[in-house]
Write a protein that holds these residues in place. Structure first.
Motif, PDB file in Angstrom:
ATOM      1  N   CYS A  37      -4.629  -0.934   3.130  1.00  0.00           N
ATOM      2  CA  CYS A  37      -5.613  -0.200   2.329  1.00  0.00           C
ATOM      3  C   CYS A  37      -5.654  -0.811   0.924  1.00  0.00           C
ATOM      4  CB  CYS A  37      -5.209   1.270   2.259  1.00  0.00           C
ATOM      5  SG  CYS A  37      -6.184   2.208   1.077  1.00  0.00           S
ATOM      6  N   CYS A  40      -4.117   2.072  -1.814  1.00  0.00           N
ATOM      7  CA  CYS A  40      -2.711   2.487  -1.812  1.00  0.00           C
ATOM      8  C   CYS A  40      -1.787   1.468  -1.159  1.00  0.00           C
ATOM      9  CB  CYS A  40      -2.553   3.846  -1.138  1.00  0.00           C
ATOM     10  SG  CYS A  40      -2.789   3.803   0.654  1.00  0.00           S
ATOM     11  N   LYS A  47      -1.262   4.890   8.626  1.00  0.00           N
ATOM     12  CA  LYS A  47      -2.199   5.935   8.175  1.00  0.00           C
ATOM     13  C   LYS A  47      -3.521   5.785   8.913  1.00  0.00           C
ATOM     14  CE  LYS A  47      -2.139   7.571   3.726  1.00  0.00           C
ATOM     15  NZ  LYS A  47      -2.378   7.439   2.274  1.00  0.00           N
ATOM     16  N   CYS A  88      -7.998   3.536   3.831  1.00  0.00           N
ATOM     17  CA  CYS A  88      -7.366   4.701   4.463  1.00  0.00           C
ATOM     18  C   CYS A  88      -8.170   5.957   4.101  1.00  0.00           C
ATOM     19  CB  CYS A  88      -5.889   4.809   4.098  1.00  0.00           C
ATOM     20  SG  CYS A  88      -5.511   5.748   2.628  1.00  0.00           S
ATOM     21  N   CYS A  91      -7.504   7.616   0.657  1.00  0.00           N
ATOM     22  CA  CYS A  91      -8.024   6.883  -0.516  1.00  0.00           C
ATOM     23  C   CYS A  91      -9.547   6.926  -0.558  1.00  0.00           C
ATOM     24  CB  CYS A  91      -7.522   5.442  -0.516  1.00  0.00           C
ATOM     25  SG  CYS A  91      -5.756   5.352  -0.877  1.00  0.00           S
TER      26      CYS A  91
END
Ligand SMILES: [Zn+2]
Length: 352
Positions: A37, A40, A47, A88, A91
């Motif tokens: 991602c 993050c 995730k 993700c 986010c």
């Protein structure tokens, strides 16, 4: 007191294990070349992921762009609905809440209203700057999926293979500052201009241009356009402000491109460049800072491949309609003998 921990490769995490600062190595391996991602750094194995629109969803809705196409740096076209990168879910939601909601509220206003809002709250300019950094980051990350050679479709080289990710690392820090809560020093912000622009299709004008190497981004929404240079620490503004003061009306598409050409040229020819770095205090505060050259000067060289003329030629040749003598006009633009902003007396050419 917030505890931060430094990992072996200089990546910094907090006590919840969230990555506050990506080392250059981790940014290149996990984000620029990997599939983590881009906010993050989570892996798709740990995730849930979905797709983040590169041109934000609220713009696609407002201008009905889902089934329209955007031109890519390799000259091919992709539907806006497919112009996405993986992100993700957490986010993606956070980007919506922290960036896109306030930005869409602000940029849905008219040029005049936006300027009034900014006069009352100057931080809105910095929000716009962070938003443009985010869009630029996303377009550049998308390039790692796109074939460089659009003709054959057999080569494996991607557009992103030629990006210099070291230079994009800083923009990544800015683009995810809503997540890291980094304080961004005033000096870090680059040139940003907001101009009135001619609305060619009666409240249906959207336009986007970025230049990957020079980190110049332009977005037009209805009756205004915003042009920013993401890593020049305002060098473009310093060198170009006298021209800026002479602009007294809304910009045509050609005039917008001339401004972009000037700012690209300046940022690619700075004698001394600003440098950016992340700084952490003992109590866990994260600050993004800049070292700025004392003087803003350009490298002097003649017979260059990249001149304001060649840049303007590049950006206007596709939008110029057919007419007798078009090739001659394009050639005089390429040679820097013809422009769109000012007449021979130096006055702004107003098309409104
Ligand atoms: Zn994430």
């Amino acid at each position: 007191m917030k505890a931060l921990y430094v990992l072996e490769d200089s990546t910094i995490i907090n006590s919840q294990g969230e990555i506050i600062f990506f080392s250059l190595e981790k940014f290149i391996n996990d984000i620029a070349k990997g599939d983590c991602c881009f906010i993050c750094g989570a892996s798709p194995t740990e995730k849930k992921f979905n797709n983040e629109h590169i041109i934000p969803d609220w713009i696609l809705r407002r201008f009905d762009l889902y089934n329209k196409q955007i031109k890519l740096p390799n000259g091919s076209y992709i539907y806006y609905r497919q112009y996405v990168i993986p992100c993700c879910e957490d986010c993606n939601s956070l980007l919506g809440k922290e960036i896109e909601v306030p930005i869409s509220e602000l940029l849905s206003l008219s040029y005049k209203e936006i300027i009034e809002r900014i006069h009352l709250d100057n931080d809105l300019v910095y929000l716009i700057f962070r938003w443009l950094s985010l869009i630029y980051l996303k377009t550049n990350l998308k390039d790692k999926f796109l074939l460089a050679d659009r003709g054959t479709r057999t080569g494996s080289k991607k557009i992103g293979d030629s990006h210099i990710w070291e230079d994009i690392h800083h923009i990544h820090c800015i683009a995810r500052s809503h997540y890291t809560k980094a304080k961004i020093d005033y000096n870090v912000f680059g040139t940003i201009f907001i101009f009135p622009a001619l609305n060619l299709e009666e409240n249906n004008t959207f336009d986007y241009i970025d230049n990957s190497a020079a980190k110049v981004v332009m977005v037009q929404i209805d009756d205004f356009c915003i042009v920013a240079v993401l890593n020049d620490a305002c060098a473009g503004f310093t060198l170009w402000k006298n021209m800026f003061m002479r602009i007294t009306g809304p910009l045509s598409p050609f005039q917008k491109r001339e401004i972009i050409s000037h700012l690209i040229y300046i940022n690619l020819h700075l004698k001394e460049r600003p440098t950016f770095y992340s700084s952490f205090t003992e109590n866990g505060t994260y600050e993004i800072k800049a070292k700025i050259p004392k003087q803003v000067e350009l490298i002097e060289s003649e017979n260059e491949v990249i001149s304001i003329g060649t840049l303007l030629h590049l950006y206007v040749k596709d939008i110029m309609s057919e007419f007798d003598g078009k090739n001659e006009v394009l050639e005089s633009i390429r040679l820097g003998k013809r422009g769109y902003l000012f007449n021979q007396n130096g006055d702004f050419i107003n098309h409104s």
